[in-house]
Scaffold this motif. Structure first.
Motif, PDB file in Angstrom:
ATOM      1  N   TRP A  36      -7.888 -23.137  46.571  1.00  0.00           N
ATOM      2  CA  TRP A  36      -7.512 -23.851  48.172  1.00  0.00           C
ATOM      3  C   TRP A  36      -7.217 -22.492  48.927  1.00  0.00           C
ATOM      4  O   TRP A  36      -6.146 -22.078  48.386  1.00  0.00           O
ATOM      5  CB  TRP A  36      -6.622 -25.050  47.747  1.00  0.00           C
ATOM      6  CG  TRP A  36      -7.460 -26.435  46.776  1.00  0.00           C
ATOM      7  CD1 TRP A  36      -7.194 -26.614  45.853  1.00  0.00           C
ATOM      8  CD2 TRP A  36      -8.512 -27.761  47.522  1.00  0.00           C
ATOM      9  NE1 TRP A  36      -7.905 -27.902  45.600  1.00  0.00           N
ATOM     10  CE2 TRP A  36      -8.677 -27.606  46.575  1.00  0.00           C
ATOM     11  CE3 TRP A  36      -8.726 -27.775  48.759  1.00  0.00           C
ATOM     12  CZ2 TRP A  36      -9.325 -29.085  46.394  1.00  0.00           C
ATOM     13  CZ3 TRP A  36      -9.812 -28.484  48.694  1.00  0.00           C
ATOM     14  CH2 TRP A  36      -9.974 -29.596  47.431  1.00  0.00           C
ATOM     15  N   VAL A  37      -7.345 -22.855  50.308  1.00  0.00           N
ATOM     16  CA  VAL A  37      -7.067 -22.150  51.314  1.00  0.00           C
ATOM     17  C   VAL A  37      -7.385 -22.779  52.146  1.00  0.00           C
ATOM     18  O   VAL A  37      -7.642 -23.920  52.631  1.00  0.00           O
ATOM     19  CB  VAL A  37      -8.016 -20.864  51.378  1.00  0.00           C
ATOM     20  CG1 VAL A  37      -8.163 -20.359  52.947  1.00  0.00           C
ATOM     21  CG2 VAL A  37      -8.579 -20.072  50.295  1.00  0.00           C
ATOM     22  N   ARG A  38      -5.830 -23.202  52.784  1.00  0.00           N
ATOM     23  CA  ARG A  38      -5.091 -23.928  54.113  1.00  0.00           C
ATOM     24  C   ARG A  38      -5.568 -23.105  55.397  1.00  0.00           C
ATOM     25  O   ARG A  38      -4.906 -21.729  55.418  1.00  0.00           O
ATOM     26  CB  ARG A  38      -4.588 -24.781  54.061  1.00  0.00           C
ATOM     27  CG  ARG A  38      -3.073 -23.875  54.094  1.00  0.00           C
ATOM     28  CD  ARG A  38      -1.909 -25.417  54.029  1.00  0.00           C
ATOM     29  NE  ARG A  38      -0.639 -24.731  53.402  1.00  0.00           N
ATOM     30  CZ  ARG A  38       0.634 -24.873  53.316  1.00  0.00           C
ATOM     31  NH1 ARG A  38      -0.098 -26.723  52.940  1.00  0.00           N
ATOM     32  NH2 ARG A  38       1.794 -24.587  53.211  1.00  0.00           N
ATOM     33  N   GLN A  39      -5.799 -23.828  56.349  1.00  0.00           N
ATOM     34  CA  GLN A  39      -5.892 -23.175  57.678  1.00  0.00           C
ATOM     35  C   GLN A  39      -5.051 -24.267  58.736  1.00  0.00           C
ATOM     36  O   GLN A  39      -5.469 -25.169  59.315  1.00  0.00           O
ATOM     37  CB  GLN A  39      -7.106 -22.447  58.518  1.00  0.00           C
ATOM     38  CG  GLN A  39      -7.089 -22.063  59.513  1.00  0.00           C
ATOM     39  CD  GLN A  39      -8.200 -20.908  59.988  1.00  0.00           C
ATOM     40  OE1 GLN A  39      -9.594 -22.245  59.761  1.00  0.00           O
ATOM     41  NE2 GLN A  39      -8.379 -20.256  60.531  1.00  0.00           N
ATOM     42  N   ALA A  40      -3.708 -23.986  59.468  1.00  0.00           N
ATOM     43  CA  ALA A  40      -3.119 -24.768  60.297  1.00  0.00           C
ATOM     44  C   ALA A  40      -4.045 -24.766  61.428  1.00  0.00           C
ATOM     45  O   ALA A  40      -4.351 -23.934  61.379  1.00  0.00           O
ATOM     46  CB  ALA A  40      -1.546 -24.609  60.453  1.00  0.00           C
ATOM     47  N   PRO A  41      -3.986 -26.054  62.590  1.00  0.00           N
ATOM     48  CA  PRO A  41      -4.342 -26.289  64.151  1.00  0.00           C
ATOM     49  C   PRO A  41      -4.187 -25.047  64.433  1.00  0.00           C
ATOM     50  O   PRO A  41      -2.915 -24.446  64.867  1.00  0.00           O
ATOM     51  CB  PRO A  41      -3.875 -27.197  64.767  1.00  0.00           C
ATOM     52  CG  PRO A  41      -3.301 -27.548  63.082  1.00  0.00           C
ATOM     53  CD  PRO A  41      -3.178 -27.016  61.897  1.00  0.00           C
ATOM     54  N   GLY A  42      -5.771 -23.750  64.731  1.00  0.00           N
ATOM     55  CA  GLY A  42      -5.068 -22.714  65.525  1.00  0.00           C
ATOM     56  C   GLY A  42      -4.406 -21.018  65.193  1.00  0.00           C
ATOM     57  O   GLY A  42      -4.384 -20.375  65.025  1.00  0.00           O
ATOM     58  N   ARG A  43      -4.288 -21.933  63.370  1.00  0.00           N
ATOM     59  CA  ARG A  43      -3.541 -20.364  62.599  1.00  0.00           C
ATOM     60  C   ARG A  43      -4.561 -19.390  62.106  1.00  0.00           C
ATOM     61  O   ARG A  43      -6.060 -19.550  61.967  1.00  0.00           O
ATOM     62  CB  ARG A  43      -2.249 -20.858  61.985  1.00  0.00           C
ATOM     63  CG  ARG A  43      -1.538 -21.533  63.030  1.00  0.00           C
ATOM     64  CD  ARG A  43      -0.757 -20.573  63.942  1.00  0.00           C
ATOM     65  NE  ARG A  43       0.041 -20.481  63.148  1.00  0.00           N
ATOM     66  CZ  ARG A  43       1.520 -20.122  63.268  1.00  0.00           C
ATOM     67  NH1 ARG A  43       1.626 -21.248  62.845  1.00  0.00           N
ATOM     68  NH2 ARG A  43       1.623 -19.425  61.716  1.00  0.00           N
TER      69      ARG A  43
END
Lengths: 119, 114
Positions: A36-43
């Motif tokens: 699992w990989v995540r990406q915060a808004p605009g990050r």
């Protein structure tokens, strides 16, 4: 066609829980490490967790240890991420990803599912 | 943890010109036993998930145009686009997978057309 399809993203209050799912198809799911990989808004991108092919061990980034649990069901070609005690900083697009065997790198990505933690 | 640092944070290049992105790791990602660098490059276009471009620091994924190339070893790596095309506008990330199962990405480099 090799495919990963995430589901389960939602708006949840701080302190709440959510379970993400990922359905895999087009490849032999049971022989691959999954991620699992995540990406915060605009990050940028942040590795969250990964799990061995047999599901016996999972590893987590420090910021989610004790709150998130990754699991898999190889009979159902499915991957899961149970997220508890959610915080505002967990708000992100969560991607289900295949760790590409001999490639070492992450070769197949799902489209992502959006998790928003807000009151 | 291995920290990955990319430079620049953003880059504007004219169509047809060369684009170069740097990635430095806080420790070597070269595995001496097989002489491979555990370093990958990804491309992320707006609204899309990332796409693997290059692994083992210099091996292109099948189907990736040959204008994309990766180089470097140890702690210093470069992604080069030899002749920028409009469809190359994206954010590019490097990633180390030496410290498996703990992975880290660079902060990303936004590539635009000048």
């Amino acid at each position: 066609e090799v495919q990963l399809v995430e589901s389960g993203g939602d708006l949840v209050q701080p302190g709440g829980s959510l379970r993400l799912s990922c359905a895999a198809s087009g490849f032999t799911f049971s022989i691959y490490w999954m991620v699992w990989v995540r990406q915060a808004p605009g990050r940028g991108l942040e590795w969250v967790a990964n799990i061995k092919p047999d599901g016996s061990e999972a590893y987590y980034v420090d910021s989610v240890k004790g709150r998130f649990t990754m699991s898999r069901d190889n009979a159902k070609n499915s991957l899961y991420l149970q997220m508890n005690s959610l915080r505002a900083e967990d708000t992100a697009v969560f991607y289900c990803v295949r760790e590409g065997g001999g490639l070492g790198a992450f070769d197949i990505w799902g489209q992502g599912t959006v998790v928003t933690v807000s009151s | 943890d291995i920290v990955m640092t990319q430079s620049p944070d953003s880059l504007a290049v004219s169509l047809g010109e060369r684009a170069t992105i740097s990635c430095k790791s806080s420790q070597s990602v070269l595995y001496n036993s097989n002489n491979k660098n555990f370093l990958a490059w990804y491309q992320q276009k707006p609204g899309q998930p990332p796409k693997l471009l290059i692994y083992w620091s210099s091996t292109r994924v099948s189907g990736v145009p040959d204008r994309f190339s990766g180089s470097g070893s140890g702690t210093d790596f470069t992604l080069t686009i030899s002749s920028l095309q409009a469809e190359d506008v994206a954010v590019y990330y490097c990633q180390q997978y030496y410290n498996t199962p703990l992975f880290t990405f660079g902060q990303g480099t936004k590539l635009e057309i000048k």
